[in-house]
Design an enzyme around this catalytic site. Structure first.
Site, PDB file in Angstrom:
ATOM      1  N   ASN A 168      12.385  -5.832  11.961  1.00  0.00           N
ATOM      2  CA  ASN A 168      11.489  -4.863  12.481  1.00  0.00           C
ATOM      3  C   ASN A 168      11.710  -3.591  11.752  1.00  0.00           C
ATOM      4  O   ASN A 168      12.420  -3.455  10.727  1.00  0.00           O
ATOM      5  CB  ASN A 168      11.510  -4.950  13.758  1.00  0.00           C
ATOM      6  CG  ASN A 168      10.158  -4.854  14.335  1.00  0.00           C
ATOM      7  OD1 ASN A 168       9.609  -3.658  14.182  1.00  0.00           O
ATOM      8  ND2 ASN A 168       9.472  -5.499  15.042  1.00  0.00           N
ATOM      9  N   ARG A 169      11.171  -2.461  12.451  1.00  0.00           N
ATOM     10  CA  ARG A 169      11.266  -1.120  11.816  1.00  0.00           C
ATOM     11  C   ARG A 169      12.504  -0.203  12.209  1.00  0.00           C
ATOM     12  O   ARG A 169      12.863  -0.212  13.397  1.00  0.00           O
ATOM     13  CB  ARG A 169       9.956  -0.227  12.141  1.00  0.00           C
ATOM     14  CG  ARG A 169       8.864  -1.113  11.339  1.00  0.00           C
ATOM     15  CD  ARG A 169       7.343  -0.442  11.663  1.00  0.00           C
ATOM     16  NE  ARG A 169       6.486  -1.132  10.841  1.00  0.00           N
ATOM     17  CZ  ARG A 169       5.971  -2.424  10.810  1.00  0.00           C
ATOM     18  NH1 ARG A 169       6.158  -3.068  12.087  1.00  0.00           N
ATOM     19  NH2 ARG A 169       4.897  -2.938  10.107  1.00  0.00           N
ATOM     20  N   HIS A 219      12.140  -4.515   8.040  1.00  0.00           N
ATOM     21  CA  HIS A 219      13.040  -5.619   7.749  1.00  0.00           C
ATOM     22  C   HIS A 219      14.041  -5.815   6.851  1.00  0.00           C
ATOM     23  O   HIS A 219      14.202  -6.614   5.738  1.00  0.00           O
ATOM     24  CB  HIS A 219      12.108  -6.813   7.188  1.00  0.00           C
ATOM     25  CG  HIS A 219      10.884  -7.256   8.375  1.00  0.00           C
ATOM     26  ND1 HIS A 219      11.044  -7.221   9.752  1.00  0.00           N
ATOM     27  CD2 HIS A 219       9.595  -7.715   8.182  1.00  0.00           C
ATOM     28  CE1 HIS A 219      10.031  -7.607  10.463  1.00  0.00           C
ATOM     29  NE2 HIS A 219       9.032  -7.870   9.439  1.00  0.00           N
ATOM     30  N   HIS A 244      11.041 -15.106  10.370  1.00  0.00           N
ATOM     31  CA  HIS A 244       9.647 -14.449  10.711  1.00  0.00           C
ATOM     32  C   HIS A 244       8.392 -15.609  10.284  1.00  0.00           C
ATOM     33  O   HIS A 244       7.699 -15.610   9.534  1.00  0.00           O
ATOM     34  CB  HIS A 244       9.560 -13.538   9.544  1.00  0.00           C
ATOM     35  CG  HIS A 244       8.570 -12.348   9.593  1.00  0.00           C
ATOM     36  ND1 HIS A 244       7.130 -12.843   9.607  1.00  0.00           N
ATOM     37  CD2 HIS A 244       8.786 -11.210   9.707  1.00  0.00           C
ATOM     38  CE1 HIS A 244       6.319 -11.800   9.846  1.00  0.00           C
ATOM     39  NE2 HIS A 244       7.329 -10.837   9.789  1.00  0.00           N
ATOM     40  N   TYR A 298       5.468 -17.910  10.670  1.00  0.00           N
ATOM     41  CA  TYR A 298       3.918 -17.841  10.962  1.00  0.00           C
ATOM     42  C   TYR A 298       3.610 -19.198  11.609  1.00  0.00           C
ATOM     43  O   TYR A 298       3.875 -20.478  10.622  1.00  0.00           O
ATOM     44  CB  TYR A 298       3.037 -17.069   9.936  1.00  0.00           C
ATOM     45  CG  TYR A 298       3.265 -16.124   9.472  1.00  0.00           C
ATOM     46  CD1 TYR A 298       4.389 -15.538   8.601  1.00  0.00           C
ATOM     47  CD2 TYR A 298       2.256 -15.168   9.566  1.00  0.00           C
ATOM     48  CE1 TYR A 298       4.372 -14.044   8.518  1.00  0.00           C
ATOM     49  CE2 TYR A 298       2.204 -13.885   9.383  1.00  0.00           C
ATOM     50  CZ  TYR A 298       3.237 -13.338   8.482  1.00  0.00           C
ATOM     51  OH  TYR A 298       3.441 -12.271   8.307  1.00  0.00           O
ATOM     52  N   ASP A 350       0.909  -6.560  17.710  1.00  0.00           N
ATOM     53  CA  ASP A 350       2.036  -6.199  16.777  1.00  0.00           C
ATOM     54  C   ASP A 350       3.119  -5.614  17.422  1.00  0.00           C
ATOM     55  O   ASP A 350       3.337  -4.481  17.011  1.00  0.00           O
ATOM     56  CB  ASP A 350       1.486  -5.600  15.534  1.00  0.00           C
ATOM     57  CG  ASP A 350       2.713  -5.712  14.257  1.00  0.00           C
ATOM     58  OD1 ASP A 350       3.825  -6.170  14.593  1.00  0.00           O
ATOM     59  OD2 ASP A 350       2.260  -5.279  13.197  1.00  0.00           O
ATOM     60  N   GLN A 359       8.823 -10.036  19.141  1.00  0.00           N
ATOM     61  CA  GLN A 359       7.497  -9.639  18.392  1.00  0.00           C
ATOM     62  C   GLN A 359       6.570 -10.435  18.458  1.00  0.00           C
ATOM     63  O   GLN A 359       6.683 -11.507  17.767  1.00  0.00           O
ATOM     64  CB  GLN A 359       8.139  -8.948  17.072  1.00  0.00           C
ATOM     65  CG  GLN A 359       6.972  -8.386  16.565  1.00  0.00           C
ATOM     66  CD  GLN A 359       7.123  -6.893  16.851  1.00  0.00           C
ATOM     67  OE1 GLN A 359       7.710  -6.196  17.417  1.00  0.00           O
ATOM     68  NE2 GLN A 359       5.870  -5.998  16.210  1.00  0.00           N
ATOM     69  N   GLU A 376       8.833 -13.470  16.881  1.00  0.00           N
ATOM     70  CA  GLU A 376       9.896 -12.938  16.221  1.00  0.00           C
ATOM     71  C   GLU A 376      10.894 -12.710  17.163  1.00  0.00           C
ATOM     72  O   GLU A 376      10.638 -11.430  17.873  1.00  0.00           O
ATOM     73  CB  GLU A 376       9.590 -11.653  15.217  1.00  0.00           C
ATOM     74  CG  GLU A 376       8.896 -12.016  14.191  1.00  0.00           C
ATOM     75  CD  GLU A 376       7.966 -10.935  13.532  1.00  0.00           C
ATOM     76  OE1 GLU A 376       8.862 -10.095  13.078  1.00  0.00           O
ATOM     77  OE2 GLU A 376       6.860 -10.778  13.751  1.00  0.00           O
TER      78      GLU A 376
HETATM   79  C1  GAL Z   1       6.133  -8.092  11.508  1.00  0.00           C
HETATM   80  C2  GAL Z   1       5.553  -6.571  11.538  1.00  0.00           C
HETATM   81  C3  GAL Z   1       4.320  -6.623  10.984  1.00  0.00           C
HETATM   82  C4  GAL Z   1       4.149  -6.753   9.532  1.00  0.00           C
HETATM   83  C5  GAL Z   1       4.759  -8.045   9.158  1.00  0.00           C
HETATM   84  C6  GAL Z   1       4.946  -8.332   7.576  1.00  0.00           C
HETATM   85  O1  GAL Z   1       7.241  -8.443  11.692  1.00  0.00           O
HETATM   86  O2  GAL Z   1       5.764  -6.508  13.031  1.00  0.00           O
HETATM   87  O3  GAL Z   1       3.727  -5.124  11.292  1.00  0.00           O
HETATM   88  O4  GAL Z   1       5.197  -5.775   8.931  1.00  0.00           O
HETATM   89  O5  GAL Z   1       5.995  -8.371   9.863  1.00  0.00           O
HETATM   90  O6  GAL Z   1       3.840  -8.322   7.048  1.00  0.00           O
END
Ligand code: GAL
Length: 376
Positions: free
Chosen positions: A106-107, A132, A206, A208, A278, A312, A340
């Site tokens: 994350n950020r 990340h 991460h 999906y 998000d 997340q 996440e």
């Molecule tokens: C997620 C994040 C999103 C985007 C994604 C990657 O973890 O919350 O904002 O950056 O990763 O595309």
């Protein structure tokens, strides 16, 4: 044949049957094949098959989950996660599909944090922020791999040594994740991280998910539960404002089931800033299952169990159909969702969030399970 010899012969034949069963069990549990190479290191694709015959595929590039083949309510197996067919596609494609992300998932705001009185600067790879782990985070590394023997279920350990100041973070850090694929269709992810100097870490996977089977439409009809009474609102760059807001009365209340699509287009300030969901959810303690998704059309269920304080929920708002994954499937807008499991975003700049300090005295140890099943 006298009695002693007969007994010995019987014991020997039982022993050889046991050895044969055991070794054939091991042979079918994990298969590895060359997937490519990167940075002078070999990359492999590992196929883990459990007793049900359900399969996951992993690679040591980014310690990633590549494929998850699980049945629907009629027994039809389909892949429910995003991944690519080849190493070339991974190198050209989205950076994070199924990867382990770190050092800091994350950020981190403006790519800066202060630790023990010293300011550290990270690369800015997401506008004004770091995302990340930076440009060459753990998602873009070739990890060491070890297929675990004598385990009840197919299992692999991936490990990586991250040198002091890699991507601007202090400390020589050792990270490992053990993936175990149980006979109950659970991917158990056990993480361990150590350091030789005080540092900060936040690791997650991460992946999906699309429970229709990827490529078969979006995830707006997935019913979701998240056992969280609060979430952390964000600013326009998706950095938490520091507030911990109750979900009650908001489109972020997933304590009872709601489809993703039901409220995602509401004119809610946070949904607008996030371009959808998000956001980091603050998990309630002592819940056995922390989050769940259910696809009514196939009956597939995904449960998430974690010891981390946050999840997340990301609803694929940046996907735009330009990525083609396994079998040529197109990854369209909101065609996958991520749970996440994590500490909160930007914690190094928020003293009130649960701490992410890693010291040489104590390893970071954590476990997250993604469990697949069906509802009739
Ligand atoms: C997620 C994040 C999103 C985007 C994604 C990657 O973890 O919350 O904002 O950056 O990763 O595309």
């Amino acid at each position: 044949m006298n009695n002693k010899l007969l007994t010995l012969a019987i014991i020997l034949s039982i022993f050889s049957v046991m050895v044969a069963c055991n070794s054939s069990k091991k042979q079918v549990m994990v298969k590895s094949e060359k997937f490519g190479s990167f940075s002078g290191k070999d990359v492999y694709l590992y196929t883990l098959t459990n007793k049900k015959g359900d399969v996951i595929k992993l690679t040591n590039y980014g310690a990633s989950v590549v494929e998850i083949d699980v049945p629907d309510r009629n027994g039809k197996r389909e892949n429910v996660t995003f991944g690519y067919d080849s190493m070339e596609d991974y190198l050209k494609g989205d950076l994070y599909f199924g990867k382990v992300v770190g050092r800091y998932a994350n950020r981190i705001a403006k790519g800066k944090f202060t630790l023990d009185g010293q300011e550290y600067s990270l690369s800015l790879n997401d506008g004004v922020n770091t995302l990340h782990g930076g440009n060459t985070g753990w998602h873009s590394r070739v990890w060491n791999a070890q297929i675990l023997e004598n385990t009840d279920f197919p299992a692999i350990r991936f490990s990586y040594s991250s040198p002091d100041m890699e991507e601007g973070y202090p400390g020589n850090v050792e990270v490992e994740v053990v993936y175990t694929w149980t006979d109950d269709d659970e991917i158990v992810m056990d993480y361990k991280v150590t350091t030789d100097k005080n540092t900060v870490i936040n690791v997650t996977n991460h992946a999906y998910f699309n429970l229709h089977g990827v490529g078969n439409g979006d995830i707006l009809d997935h019913e979701v539960i998240i056992k969280a009474s609060a979430f952390t609102p964000v600013d326009s760059t998706l950095i938490p404002t520091g507030e911990v807001r109750k979900v009650e009365g908001t489109p972020f209340d997933f304590r009872t089931p709601h489809t993703i699509g039901e409220r995602i287009e509401q004119p809610d300030e946070q949904l607008i800033l996030g371009r959808g969901y998000d956001h980091n959810f603050v998990l309630d303690e002592a819940e056995e299952v922390d989050a769940m998704a259910y696809d009514p059309s196939t009956g597939r269920v995904l449960e998430v169990i974690t010891d981390q304080p946050g999840i997340q929920l990301y609803t694929g708002n940046f996907l735009d159909g330009t990525q083609k994954g396994r079998g040529g499937k197109v990854y369209n807008y909101r065609s996958g969702l991520c749970f996440e499991t994590q500490h909160f975003p930007d914690t190094p700049n928020h003293a009130d969030f649960p701490a992410v300090l890693l010291t040489p005295d104590e390893p970071f140890v954590s476990s997250t399970t993604y469990r697949f099943s069906v509802r009739k």
